[in-house]
Design a protein around this motif. Structure first.
Motif, PDB file in Angstrom:
ATOM      1  N   LEU A 270       0.864  -1.172  -0.119  1.00  0.00           N
ATOM      2  CA  LEU A 270      -0.194   0.080  -0.083  1.00  0.00           C
ATOM      3  C   LEU A 270       0.915   1.365  -0.089  1.00  0.00           C
ATOM      4  O   LEU A 270       0.626   2.330  -0.706  1.00  0.00           O
ATOM      5  N   THR A 271       1.822   1.432   0.871  1.00  0.00           N
ATOM      6  CA  THR A 271       2.659   2.321   0.817  1.00  0.00           C
ATOM      7  C   THR A 271       3.536   2.665  -0.697  1.00  0.00           C
ATOM      8  O   THR A 271       3.651   3.515  -0.929  1.00  0.00           O
ATOM      9  N   PRO A 276       4.713   7.427  -5.025  1.00  0.00           N
ATOM     10  CA  PRO A 276       4.753   8.576  -6.018  1.00  0.00           C
ATOM     11  C   PRO A 276       3.861   9.679  -5.619  1.00  0.00           C
ATOM     12  O   PRO A 276       4.181  10.808  -5.945  1.00  0.00           O
ATOM     13  N   TYR A 277       2.620   9.206  -5.616  1.00  0.00           N
ATOM     14  CA  TYR A 277       1.687  10.338  -5.380  1.00  0.00           C
ATOM     15  C   TYR A 277       1.811  11.243  -3.867  1.00  0.00           C
ATOM     16  O   TYR A 277       1.584  12.347  -4.248  1.00  0.00           O
ATOM     17  N   TYR A 278       2.293  10.673  -3.094  1.00  0.00           N
ATOM     18  CA  TYR A 278       2.620  11.307  -1.848  1.00  0.00           C
ATOM     19  C   TYR A 278       3.715  12.427  -2.057  1.00  0.00           C
ATOM     20  O   TYR A 278       3.547  13.429  -1.438  1.00  0.00           O
ATOM     21  N   PHE A 332       3.666   5.988  10.818  1.00  0.00           N
ATOM     22  CA  PHE A 332       2.563   6.864  11.552  1.00  0.00           C
ATOM     23  C   PHE A 332       3.133   8.153  11.156  1.00  0.00           C
ATOM     24  O   PHE A 332       2.307   9.187  11.158  1.00  0.00           O
ATOM     25  N   GLY A 333       4.585   8.307  11.380  1.00  0.00           N
ATOM     26  CA  GLY A 333       5.113   9.524  11.116  1.00  0.00           C
ATOM     27  C   GLY A 333       4.895  10.420   9.711  1.00  0.00           C
ATOM     28  O   GLY A 333       4.993  11.494   9.820  1.00  0.00           O
ATOM     29  N   ILE A 438      -1.071   6.489   3.410  1.00  0.00           N
ATOM     30  CA  ILE A 438       0.253   6.260   3.711  1.00  0.00           C
ATOM     31  C   ILE A 438       0.698   6.044   5.276  1.00  0.00           C
ATOM     32  O   ILE A 438       1.735   5.912   5.743  1.00  0.00           O
ATOM     33  N   GLY A 439      -0.290   6.688   5.924  1.00  0.00           N
ATOM     34  CA  GLY A 439      -0.163   6.523   7.482  1.00  0.00           C
ATOM     35  C   GLY A 439      -1.003   5.940   8.278  1.00  0.00           C
ATOM     36  O   GLY A 439      -0.564   4.585   8.483  1.00  0.00           O
ATOM     37  N   PRO A 440      -2.096   6.017   8.802  1.00  0.00           N
ATOM     38  CA  PRO A 440      -3.064   5.272   9.557  1.00  0.00           C
ATOM     39  C   PRO A 440      -3.138   3.842   9.015  1.00  0.00           C
ATOM     40  O   PRO A 440      -3.220   3.050   9.786  1.00  0.00           O
TER      41      PRO A 440
END
Length: 480
Positions: A270-271, A276-278, A332-333, A438-440
């Protein structure tokens, strides 16, 4: 009268360095292709080929579903077929190696079907769907028999972790080489993104096929030696498929491994899909994609042997807790990072690499132990069905997850980059989708994996007892 405990079976010869090296090389081609598809296929389809995010989601979902379906088929086929002196695994690897590279290359072509935009969209959709199906078929023919070789090369609890260390050194190494070739060489030669992807497909498609044949050549002697010492392990499985699946699903340690693996790789993939979008839309640093990936993969590669040594001393579960704890902090960071915090972003990427290394190493080291527990319970060796079942579930779940993320980007109003505006301003809804993905979401999956690892029951002592009981059964059969 009291019966004496079963004699400890004579130890198999230790794996030599050449065999470990050749086995590790077998994962390089799969890693090169899978790594580039994970990181770059989604932005290629939406930003270069011109598919809408919704259609890009659908074509990937169909490809993943087919990939998931053909895994148990290949697992059963490789378990149930034996090719004389070539055994159950190697012929499939030999057949699939060249098609793997060919269909990988064809994935990066942008054909033109019609001057009508809607017709061309559907033409692209069906082209990429067909190529995805063909590529995933070749990938399964190579990768699933390869992964099922692990328990056939050694029965030693710690040696399997070492063997997987070599596998993932090549896996991560192949990923790093592919990123260097694409991001730091090919992109410097070609300015047009379509030409960049096409050149990447040619160069790395060729590079992906060669290591597979090195693996077959370098491990076959050891596999034949082990088959002679343990003849029951290279016998085609005769149990009906439905009965096999029922027994697999009733194996509780295996279900824990499935959960651990799914949670770890859900977070990885998922990450990888959203990064690339992030970087482009949230951090506003699209040029940092290759560096971020190298920071993660380079750290993961450097830590493999460290985690392997720690696993020998403290056990697989302890190492999993160490790595995942660091990864949770990093993952999470990323949600809280703000544009401009580039140094902190690279630090988070390196910290995530500690956990990604464990995700590579530990679940695959646990799986052969589960297979031997199954052999103790059923009397048959069924590596293929176990490896295929775990990958089947992984691909179904991850296919749905990646498709949903891409679909959510489309629903939220994702704005495609253009030559005139390479970093368009995205709606707030799109930015929220990217940050949540990308986080939760990955963080929750990692925490669930930690809970399942806590309850995993096969320790080094339990595994030794399983091997003793298998040896006792073998001695009883020989003495009958």
């Amino acid at each position: 009268m009291t019966s004496s405990p079963p004699a400890r079976p004579p130890a198999d010869p230790k794996l030599n360095f050449g065999t470990k090296l050749a086995f590790g090389a077998g994962d390089a081609g799969s890693a090169i292709t899978a790594n580039l598809l994970i990181f770059y296929l989604s932005p290629f389809l939406t930003d270069v080929a011109g598919l809408s995010p919704g259609m890009a989601a659908q074509t990937q979902l169909i490809g993943k579903f087919w990939d998931a379906v053909n895994d148990p088929v290949m697992g059963v086929v490789s378990d149930r077929t034996a090719f004389g002196k070539w055994g159950r695994r190697y012929p499939w690897m030999l057949i699939g190696g060249i098609p793997l590279g060919l269909f990988f290359f064809l994935q990066w072509i942008v054909p033109h079907f019609s001057s009508d935009a809607a017709t061309n969209q559907w033409g692209l959709f069906w082209y990429y769907t067909l190529i995805s199906i063909l590529f995933n078929t070749a990938f399964t023919m190579v990768n699933l028999p390869y992964t099922a070789l692990t328990p056939e090369l050694t029965q030693d609890y710690d040696e399997r972790t070492q063997l997987n260390s070599f596998r993932f050194l090549f896996s991560i190494g192949g990923s790093i080489v592919s990123i260097i070739i694409f991001d730091f060489i090919i992109k410097q030669i070609f300015a047009d993104p379509a030409q960049q992807y096409l050149a990447m497909g040619i160069v790395l498609g060729l590079l992906a096929a060669v290591p597979i044949y090195w693996c077959v050549w370098g491990t076959r002697k050891r596999e034949r030696e082990m088959a002679a010492r343990h003849p029951n392990e290279d016998v085609a499985v005769s149990m009906p498929l439905i009965q096999q699946l029922k027994i697999v699903a009733s194996n509780k340690p295996f279900l824990y491994v499935v959960g651990i693996y799914l949670c770890s790789w859900f977070s990885v993939q998922l990450t990888a899909t959203i990064i690339p979008y992030y970087l482009r839309s949230w951090m506003l640093t699209p040029q940092a994609t290759g560096v971020v990936i190298l920071a993660v993969q380079g750290t993961a590669m450097a830590m493999l042997l460290v985690w392997s040594k720690l696993s020998d001393r403290y056990g697989k579960q302890a190492v999993y807790f160490m790595g995942m704890g660091l990864w949770v902090i990093a993952q999470f960071g990323l949600f809280f990072l703000q544009p401009g915090q580039v140094g902190l972003m690279y630090f988070m990427a390196m910290l995530a690499g500690f956990g990604v290394s464990v995700a590579y190493l530990i679940p695959w080291s646990m799986l052969p132990d589960v297979i031997e527990l199954d052999e103790l319970n059923t009397g048959q060796r069924r590596e293929g069905i176990f490896y295929s079942f775990i990958v089947f579930l992984q691909k179904i779940c991850l296919g749905i997850a990646v498709a949903l993320v891409l679909a959510c980007l489309g629903w939220a109003g994702y704005v495609k980059p253009t030559d005139a505006i390479p970093i368009p301003v995205q709606p707030d809804a799109v930015l929220w989708v990217i940050r949540l993905a990308i986080g939760p979401l990955p963080t929750l999956a990692l925490i669930a994996g930690l809970i399942m690892a806590y309850f995993y029951p096969i320790t080094r002592e339990v595994h030794a007892e399983i091997l003793l009981k298998l040896a006792e059964r073998k001695n009883n059969r020989q003495g009958a």
